[in-house]
Write a protein that holds these residues in place. Structure first.
Motif, PDB file in Angstrom:
ATOM      1  N   GLN A  41      11.765  35.267  11.228  1.00  0.00           N
ATOM      2  CA  GLN A  41      11.363  34.577  10.584  1.00  0.00           C
ATOM      3  C   GLN A  41       9.424  34.897  10.283  1.00  0.00           C
ATOM      4  O   GLN A  41       9.266  34.416   9.375  1.00  0.00           O
ATOM      5  CB  GLN A  41      11.022  32.596  11.503  1.00  0.00           C
ATOM      6  N   LEU A  42       8.650  34.771  11.359  1.00  0.00           N
ATOM      7  CA  LEU A  42       7.283  35.390  11.604  1.00  0.00           C
ATOM      8  C   LEU A  42       7.246  36.738  10.598  1.00  0.00           C
ATOM      9  O   LEU A  42       6.357  37.326   9.603  1.00  0.00           O
ATOM     10  CB  LEU A  42       7.421  35.685  12.749  1.00  0.00           C
ATOM     11  N   ILE A  43       8.384  37.623  10.885  1.00  0.00           N
ATOM     12  CA  ILE A  43       8.190  39.211   9.936  1.00  0.00           C
ATOM     13  C   ILE A  43       8.563  38.291   8.720  1.00  0.00           C
ATOM     14  O   ILE A  43       7.655  39.141   7.350  1.00  0.00           O
ATOM     15  CB  ILE A  43       8.581  40.027  10.731  1.00  0.00           C
ATOM     16  N   LEU A  44       9.381  37.810   9.088  1.00  0.00           N
ATOM     17  CA  LEU A  44       9.988  37.946   6.693  1.00  0.00           C
ATOM     18  C   LEU A  44       8.796  36.641   6.481  1.00  0.00           C
ATOM     19  O   LEU A  44       8.740  37.280   4.899  1.00  0.00           O
ATOM     20  CB  LEU A  44      10.845  37.434   6.791  1.00  0.00           C
ATOM     21  N   ARG A  45       8.253  36.274   7.115  1.00  0.00           N
ATOM     22  CA  ARG A  45       7.170  34.916   6.100  1.00  0.00           C
ATOM     23  C   ARG A  45       5.844  35.741   5.926  1.00  0.00           C
ATOM     24  O   ARG A  45       5.036  35.571   5.192  1.00  0.00           O
ATOM     25  CB  ARG A  45       6.519  34.183   7.013  1.00  0.00           C
ATOM     26  N   LEU A  46       5.329  36.773   6.936  1.00  0.00           N
ATOM     27  CA  LEU A  46       4.390  37.827   7.116  1.00  0.00           C
ATOM     28  C   LEU A  46       4.564  38.596   5.619  1.00  0.00           C
ATOM     29  O   LEU A  46       3.213  38.813   4.810  1.00  0.00           O
ATOM     30  CB  LEU A  46       4.290  38.257   8.500  1.00  0.00           C
ATOM     31  N   ALA A  47       5.552  38.856   5.691  1.00  0.00           N
ATOM     32  CA  ALA A  47       5.673  40.056   4.122  1.00  0.00           C
ATOM     33  C   ALA A  47       5.377  39.540   3.247  1.00  0.00           C
ATOM     34  O   ALA A  47       5.413  40.045   1.810  1.00  0.00           O
ATOM     35  CB  ALA A  47       7.061  40.396   4.490  1.00  0.00           C
ATOM     36  N   THR A  48       5.722  38.149   3.258  1.00  0.00           N
ATOM     37  CA  THR A  48       5.393  37.328   1.367  1.00  0.00           C
ATOM     38  C   THR A  48       4.088  37.088   1.348  1.00  0.00           C
ATOM     39  O   THR A  48       3.926  36.294  -0.010  1.00  0.00           O
ATOM     40  CB  THR A  48       6.064  35.553   1.331  1.00  0.00           C
ATOM     41  N   PHE A  49       3.041  36.576   2.329  1.00  0.00           N
ATOM     42  CA  PHE A  49       1.795  36.874   2.020  1.00  0.00           C
ATOM     43  C   PHE A  49       1.091  37.515   1.106  1.00  0.00           C
ATOM     44  O   PHE A  49       1.033  38.902   1.779  1.00  0.00           O
ATOM     45  CB  PHE A  49       0.831  36.031   3.353  1.00  0.00           C
ATOM     46  N   SER A  50       0.056  37.512   0.167  1.00  0.00           N
ATOM     47  CA  SER A  50      -0.519  38.128  -0.192  1.00  0.00           C
ATOM     48  C   SER A  50      -1.879  38.646   0.447  1.00  0.00           C
ATOM     49  O   SER A  50      -2.502  39.401   1.089  1.00  0.00           O
ATOM     50  CB  SER A  50      -0.809  38.748  -1.933  1.00  0.00           C
ATOM     51  N   ASN A  51      -2.763  37.469   0.517  1.00  0.00           N
ATOM     52  CA  ASN A  51      -4.010  37.046   1.626  1.00  0.00           C
ATOM     53  C   ASN A  51      -3.221  36.939   2.858  1.00  0.00           C
ATOM     54  O   ASN A  51      -2.743  36.399   3.656  1.00  0.00           O
ATOM     55  CB  ASN A  51      -4.294  36.143   1.189  1.00  0.00           C
ATOM     56  N   SER A  52      -4.315  38.055   3.394  1.00  0.00           N
ATOM     57  CA  SER A  52      -4.286  38.339   4.690  1.00  0.00           C
ATOM     58  C   SER A  52      -5.021  37.593   5.860  1.00  0.00           C
ATOM     59  O   SER A  52      -4.431  37.000   6.905  1.00  0.00           O
ATOM     60  CB  SER A  52      -5.226  39.650   5.501  1.00  0.00           C
ATOM     61  N   THR A  53      -5.766  36.264   5.410  1.00  0.00           N
ATOM     62  CA  THR A  53      -6.135  35.562   5.947  1.00  0.00           C
ATOM     63  C   THR A  53      -5.196  34.433   6.065  1.00  0.00           C
ATOM     64  O   THR A  53      -5.391  33.948   7.414  1.00  0.00           O
ATOM     65  CB  THR A  53      -7.481  34.475   5.179  1.00  0.00           C
ATOM     66  N   ILE A  54      -4.485  33.967   5.304  1.00  0.00           N
ATOM     67  CA  ILE A  54      -3.801  32.806   5.917  1.00  0.00           C
ATOM     68  C   ILE A  54      -2.465  33.176   5.978  1.00  0.00           C
ATOM     69  O   ILE A  54      -2.535  32.615   7.164  1.00  0.00           O
ATOM     70  CB  ILE A  54      -2.577  32.907   3.985  1.00  0.00           C
ATOM     71  N   ALA A  55      -1.813  35.091   6.393  1.00  0.00           N
ATOM     72  CA  ALA A  55      -1.110  35.005   6.982  1.00  0.00           C
ATOM     73  C   ALA A  55      -1.527  35.021   8.551  1.00  0.00           C
ATOM     74  O   ALA A  55      -0.875  34.969   8.962  1.00  0.00           O
ATOM     75  CB  ALA A  55      -0.612  36.811   6.348  1.00  0.00           C
ATOM     76  N   VAL A  56      -2.489  35.211   8.878  1.00  0.00           N
ATOM     77  CA  VAL A  56      -2.825  35.241  10.293  1.00  0.00           C
ATOM     78  C   VAL A  56      -2.872  34.283  10.845  1.00  0.00           C
ATOM     79  O   VAL A  56      -2.250  33.851  11.474  1.00  0.00           O
ATOM     80  CB  VAL A  56      -4.459  35.672  10.837  1.00  0.00           C
ATOM     81  N   ARG A  57      -3.417  33.178   9.904  1.00  0.00           N
ATOM     82  CA  ARG A  57      -3.455  31.517  10.284  1.00  0.00           C
ATOM     83  C   ARG A  57      -1.695  30.895  10.341  1.00  0.00           C
ATOM     84  O   ARG A  57      -1.588  30.771  11.624  1.00  0.00           O
ATOM     85  CB  ARG A  57      -3.716  30.924   9.084  1.00  0.00           C
ATOM     86  N   PHE A  58      -0.535  31.558   9.260  1.00  0.00           N
ATOM     87  CA  PHE A  58       0.293  31.444   9.656  1.00  0.00           C
ATOM     88  C   PHE A  58       1.168  32.149  10.931  1.00  0.00           C
ATOM     89  O   PHE A  58       2.016  30.506  11.449  1.00  0.00           O
ATOM     90  CB  PHE A  58       1.247  31.634   8.861  1.00  0.00           C
ATOM     91  N   ALA A  59       0.537  33.151  11.547  1.00  0.00           N
ATOM     92  CA  ALA A  59       1.480  34.218  12.801  1.00  0.00           C
ATOM     93  C   ALA A  59       0.955  33.016  13.852  1.00  0.00           C
ATOM     94  O   ALA A  59       1.455  32.744  14.331  1.00  0.00           O
ATOM     95  CB  ALA A  59       0.552  35.158  12.242  1.00  0.00           C
ATOM     96  N   VAL A  60      -0.694  32.798  13.649  1.00  0.00           N
ATOM     97  CA  VAL A  60      -1.069  31.901  14.994  1.00  0.00           C
ATOM     98  C   VAL A  60      -0.376  30.778  14.983  1.00  0.00           C
ATOM     99  O   VAL A  60      -0.036  30.120  15.985  1.00  0.00           O
ATOM    100  CB  VAL A  60      -2.609  31.790  14.798  1.00  0.00           C
ATOM    101  N   HIS A  61      -0.263  29.771  13.659  1.00  0.00           N
ATOM    102  CA  HIS A  61       0.476  28.500  14.045  1.00  0.00           C
ATOM    103  C   HIS A  61       1.451  29.050  14.726  1.00  0.00           C
ATOM    104  O   HIS A  61       2.412  28.145  15.642  1.00  0.00           O
ATOM    105  CB  HIS A  61       0.669  28.203  12.602  1.00  0.00           C
ATOM    106  N   HIS A  62       3.039  29.478  13.584  1.00  0.00           N
ATOM    107  CA  HIS A  62       3.861  30.080  13.953  1.00  0.00           C
ATOM    108  C   HIS A  62       4.396  30.376  15.527  1.00  0.00           C
ATOM    109  O   HIS A  62       5.077  29.565  16.630  1.00  0.00           O
ATOM    110  CB  HIS A  62       4.486  31.048  13.816  1.00  0.00           C
TER     111      HIS A  62
END
Lengths: 415, 415, 415
Positions: free
Chosen positions: C343-364
């Protein structure tokens, strides 16, 4: 002495079953047609479809496997309930159509709803059969089922005619249990032999059959919320029933341990008693009780039911010569009557006007009395009829045994 | 002579299964996507969801437990049908998408409906497997399933292409039974060994396995009304099927007793035959018969099916060297063809114009003939392929036995 | 030495169970009422009804029969899961109401949705119980269930409070599996005796119990698509889960043969591992993966799960003194964590903005870490508590045996 073989049913079962079946087809030919009176909206259809499936599973799988716990009676308990239910449903469709839903100039129109109604009658028969399982042959069971369904529908017709009650009342889940259980017990009373005082060596559970019975019970337990909401279609009833059944499962286990001298659990008692909550709440459906009331009712019903299975069942046998195979008196009649009383109290509390309250009480008690009388009288008739040796009843030593009725491969075990 | 061990499948089953699985995933990667073509209304969705669940349960639980009655074959009959159905569903999704529902520029869109379609193909495979259960290993079953699904879809494609018929026709429940049964029987004919003339010591039911099979059968029996209404979504079909199945259950028991010299019931025959009513009515679904017609059809189908299991099965074995483990010829093909004929007669009676009637009759008979030919030809091919010793078929003395394929704990029993 | 009898639970089980039950009824009396906040449209109701039934069947029938494969533990595995689940559901309703869905001035309103939420908590308990089945008595299981449910709800509350996440996230099917499995394994670690290093003679499957377990597993397998779509109600999720489960069934069988030295299939491994696909896809539900991704995830999860059952289970026992009856670590935790990563990988692939991506990863990752910590800590506490001799734990030689807890008829077999 050479072993006495079980009497062959070849000259009894096929003629009776096929004649009944052909008679039913003839009646269906002239009087029954499929079709709705009006077109329903799609969503209503879907709902009745889901309901239909749940009741269908409960009747054929749940009630059908009630007595599979008997160690040598698996084929019979599942096969005979199938046979009986399949015939009872057809007969109930016809009787329901003629007696309860008349007014369509001798044409009965059936729909999923009619099949659900018919299955409720069949459920009542399967409850009643619980008392005589293992001591009867399938021909006797067919006759038994015909009279039981007739009695059950007659009872509803009487209530409808004498008390002018609304129809939805009549299908109350409780009447199914009370009528069925009393009818079965009364019939069983007349089939009594003195040898039944002794515990039959095959009347017991085994490691595997206990788990089979658990499957059947679980389907009843899981789908009982649907069962109770057949009459009143709302989710509040489902939630109450659900909570009551959860309490039942816990209470049944606890009381079973408590009432055992060795502190062990009786699986068959637990299985039967954990349904008590559902039966009892079925009676109070129309007054939509608060969750804690449903739970308290479930607790009390399970307590009575478990203790009934421990003590009342043997008492009935020794004091009243009445042998009750799965203990339907404790499992169905006692929770049913408890629920009926709870409903009376709950409803009385809501009336401000005492005249209406008294009228309701009389009405409510009358329905119960009529049901009890009809079930007992019909039970006596059935019991006397089934004693007739024409039916070739099984001998005492073939009780609770599949071998009297089913083909078995040579019993030698090859490893 | 030392006991011959069953050949290890380690070098056959994993490569075949994993290769197929990875191939399917690759095909799915390039050609399949999930999604509706248009947004459905909520109520439609709910209905297809309920339908989907019912078919799902029937295929995996009902058809999957068809052969659990074999006393030493419980693991295999449930486990292998699981394996085969899981693979068949994927293959059927792909084939259905390419052959039957083309036109979306090489992209197959799947939805619950597609899964139901695929499960119907899998059901046909499971029916066919009934003829060869116990005499094959899982690798053979996988190959068998692939060809069966291909043949079944090909048959529909042929009918669609040659006769320009509407699609919903093709999924008729009856073709599933006729195609599957004939395919299975023909394959079984080619797997025949002369030792099969003698009754195998493990080819029998036991007290417990009979009840397991009852569970599986009951789920088929209970959900068959849903099965038949997959094509035509209306409750009239459900009611007809229901009544027909009720008649089947009664008739199967009666005829089983009647045809037994000792007047006893054969559980396996009753279980199989009580589905005959559902299969036969499945064929007449589109002509919406009156209830009594459905019931009469059910009666006749069950009569033929039960007698077929008693006499035809042995006759096939001795006269045609064709061993049929669960008797699919009597259980699926005979009721299917009976239903097909009933449908022909029922429809012909409704046409006033004789030209249309003749055209319909030709059309109808052609579909059956195509199906019979395709199933027999594909069955011959499969039979010859499965004889190949590359698949390491089990030896005669390991037939109908789990021990050839499954790990068992040390067989010593501790009490 | 005379055989040591199992200690009587008469002074433990009834008081604990009845006290808890009465306490719950009292809490329900003051704080719980049935009813919707707003009137739903009919179609929504129907849908939640179907969902409710599916989850209900999965929890009580599916998870409840997880451990029926143990040859002498059928009564206990089905009966105790019933008991525990019935109590856990009530406790979870209360806790969920107070901790997660507060804001209604101390009145908890329950509806079908609340019961589904509570059943998900009970499912987590049943998963956890998989690790300690057969080595505990029902009183210990009740205590275990109470703490597990508390921990599970607490964990969700922590996540909700600390991370301000939306609620529907929390009920992710994956947390149920990860939390339950780690909690159970940790508790089991503390219940370890040195005798457990040796394989217990009753810890094995038999011909019949294997088929019982197959029934339970099948119901889980068949209804898992519904399970996964509880959170996100759409059919795309159902299709993905379905395909993933189909791949799992094929892969589990193939890998089981491949990893067996004799080339035989292990039924228990296959049953457990064929659910891995469902668990893993449950984690990626919100990113609605393409079908081939779901299938690949299913393949990997099943591979890990089957190999885990073959090798990791014994390794845990010998290296970490941790005995895990049904192998919940491999069956639930490993696929869960795999799905979480996917899920982490799949979701990270959908984010264009890296800040949001990192925030999501930390959260997850934080959610997973919190869950792991809470489950392990609560598991330690429970393990220590259950060691207390007050609970009269069963002796080593009564492990995996119904006889310690259930009334059996005289064990002599009459034929």
């Amino acid at each position: 002495m050479a072993p006495k073989y079980a009497p062959s049913l070849r000259a009894r079962l096929p003629p009776v079953a096929l004649l009944l079946q052909i008679a039913f087809i003839v009646i269906f030919t002239f009087f029954v047609e499929i079709g709705d009176y009006e077109k329903k909206k799609a969503e209503e259809f879907i709902f009745s479809y889901a309901k239909f499936q749940d009741i269908h599973v409960m009747v054929f799988l749940g009630f059908g496997f009630l007595a599979t716990f008997l160690t040598r009676y698996g084929f019979s308990s599942s096969g005979f309930s199938m046979l009986v239910a399949a015939l009872a449903v057809q007969w109930a469709t016809i009787l329901n159509g003629f007696l309860l839903f008349r007014s369509f100039n001798w044409k009965i129109r059936i729909q999923l709803k009619s099949l659900v109604d018919a299955e409720l009658c069949a459920a009542s028969t399967l409850v009643a059969m619980g008392a005589i399982y293992g001591k009867t042959n399938p021909v006797q069971l067919l006759v038994f089922a015909l009279i039981e369904v007739t009695g059950f529908v007659l009872n509803q017709w009487l209530i409808q005619t004498m008390l002018q009650t609304r129809t939805h009342w009549l299908y109350s889940i409780v009447l199914i249990n009370i009528f069925g259980a009393l009818f079965g017990v009364m019939t069983s009373r007349f089939l009594f032999h003195s040898e039944m005082q002794l515990k039959h060596e095959k009347e017991k559970v085994s490691r595997m059959t206990g788990v089979f019975a658990m499957f059947g019970t679980l389907f009843l337990w899981m789908f009982w919320p649907s069962f109770n909401s057949v009459v009143e279609q709302n989710t509040d009833v489902m939630c109450s029933t659900y909570l009551s059944l959860a309490v039942s499962a816990v209470t049944a286990t606890a009381v079973s341990v408590l009432s055992s001298s060795k502190g062990k659990i009786n699986l068959v008692h637990v299985q039967s008693s954990m349904l008590a909550g559902g039966i009892t709440v079925g009676a109070v459906v129309t007054s939509a009780p608060a969750p804690w009331i449903a739970m308290m009712i479930g607790l009390c019903a399970t307590l009575l039911s478990t203790l009934g299975l421990r003590y009342l069942k043997d008492h009935m046998l020794f004091a009243f010569d009445c042998h009750d195979t799965v203990g339907v008196l404790s499992v169905h009649a006692v929770p049913g009557i408890l629920g009926w009383s709870a409903q009376l109290i709950l409803r009385l509390a809501t009336f401000s006007n005492s005249t209406i309250a008294v009228r309701f009480a009389v009405h409510h008690i009358c329905i119960l009395l009529i049901t009890v009388c009809v079930s007992l009288v019909m039970g006596v008739i059935t019991g006397l009829l089934l004693k007739w040796s024409f039916w070739k009843p099984p001998q005492e030593n073939k009780y609770y045994d599949d071998q009297a009725f089913w083909e078995f491969p040579h019993l030698l075990v090859h490893k």
